[in-house]
Design a protein around this motif. Structure first.
Motif: not given
Length: 340
Positions: A144-157
């Motif tokens: 609740d309140g103020e939230v932030e959303i995003d994505g980060k790629y990981a693995g698979g070098h």
């Protein structure tokens, strides 16, 4: 005396349970820790996990028996919990939980096996049981309140070729490894804010929409960057957008710095602690790091007690109990079934 504005990790409050103090306790004291964490309502006095009968008597080898004639169940302090069928002594298990809780950016199984003097397999399964435990807190999480959303790629070098003319643009989808996954994170602003994570194959609108629908209050305001995956979230919540190609923070202060700081912790855990994340278990790794981020202002003693209590309230894992005998967890990558 603590200085005003001093970072919590530099204050005396963070270290209320040291390894020196922990090493002095006896096996019976560690056993009391487990009893207190399993049955806090009765101050460590055992009651039947099957029928709830308060009249249970202790047998040999720290076993209890329910006195109810219609029940008569025999159980231990770890029966039906994440630590069911344990073989390690209580003191060694308590040490393991302390080492896990005291590690700011996560714990590697190889390091834990050396610290405890146990096989790698033992340390790995124990760590996974604790990660599964903290991951379960997401089930009922609503931010609740103020939230932030995003994505980060990981693995698979993808290792670049030796010769420059043979190298490809690894940012393009066709040149990425199939093991490269996206960690979708929604983080609530504020000191007591929580972090929700979900592993998806790639950053897309269906996954973002479903995560906000199920785990963000309709009264909350969502902040995101200009990635097209978050366009449909406008139909669920009020939104603020920032164009990262122009600035990290817009002129009116709109930014996603809080969720980006969480991603920096994931990156440090990946590079400095684990060196690689298993594709199968990336979801649990991300949830574990999110728990550490949310509990960053809790002392190491408080973290140890919290993690112990959560594990003793968690039902026995049907995925990890008997893991080395062939029992494996289901695929933890979100595929969109919840978005229907």
């Amino acid at each position: 005396m603590e200085r005003s504005g001093q970072h919590f990790l530099l204050s005396p409050k963070v270290r209320d349970l040291t390894v020196t103090e922990l090493s002095r306790i006896q096996e019976r004291t560690a056993y009391k820790w487990f009893r207190q964490a399993r049955w806090p309502e009765t101050d460590g006095e055992a009651y039947c996990p099957h029928c709830g009968n308060l009249r249970c008597y202790e047998m040999t080898r720290s076993r209890f028996k329910c006195s109810a004639k219609e029940c008569g169940s025999v159980f231990t302090v770890t029966s039906g919990t994440a630590f069911a069928w344990r073989k390690l002594p209580f003191k060694k298990m308590l040490f393991a939980i302390w080492f896990v809780a005291n590690s700011v950016k996560g714990k590697a199984a190889l390091q834990l096996s050396r610290e405890l003097g146990v096989q790698y397999k033992t340390a790995w399964v124990l760590l996974m049981k604790l990660r599964e435990t903290v991951a379960s807190r997401r089930d009922e999480m609503v931010l609740d309140g103020e939230v932030e959303i995003d994505g980060k790629y990981a693995g698979g070098h993808v290792r670049p070729e030796n010769r420059a003319e043979d190298r490809v643009d690894r940012r393009l989808k066709e040149n990425r490894s199939p093991d490269r996954l996206c960690i979708l994170a929604i983080r609530q602003r504020g000191v007591s804010g929580r972090t929700f994570t979900r592993v998806i194959r790639e950053e897309d609108g269906d996954a973002a929409w479903a995560a906000v629908r199920d785990h963000v209050s309709r009264n909350a305001k969502v902040f995101a960057d200009e990635h097209g995956s978050y366009n449909d979230v406008v139909g669920l919540n009020r939104m603020g957008r920032v164009n990262h190609s122009e600035a990290y923070s817009s002129e009116d202060g709109t930014n996603t710095n809080v969720v980006e700081s969480f991603f920096s912790r994931i990156q440090r855990a990946y590079v400095g602690i684990h060196h690689r994340f298993s594709t199968r278990y990336l979801d649990w790794y991300a949830a574990d790091i999110a728990w550490r981020e949310d509990m960053r202002r809790t002392s190491n003693g408080g973290l140890t007690r919290s993690l112990l209590g959560q594990a003793l309230k968690r039902p026995t894992s049907r995925s990890l109990c008997g893991y080395w005998q062939g029992n494996k967890p289901p695929d933890l990558i979100w595929e969109g079934s919840a978005a229907a």
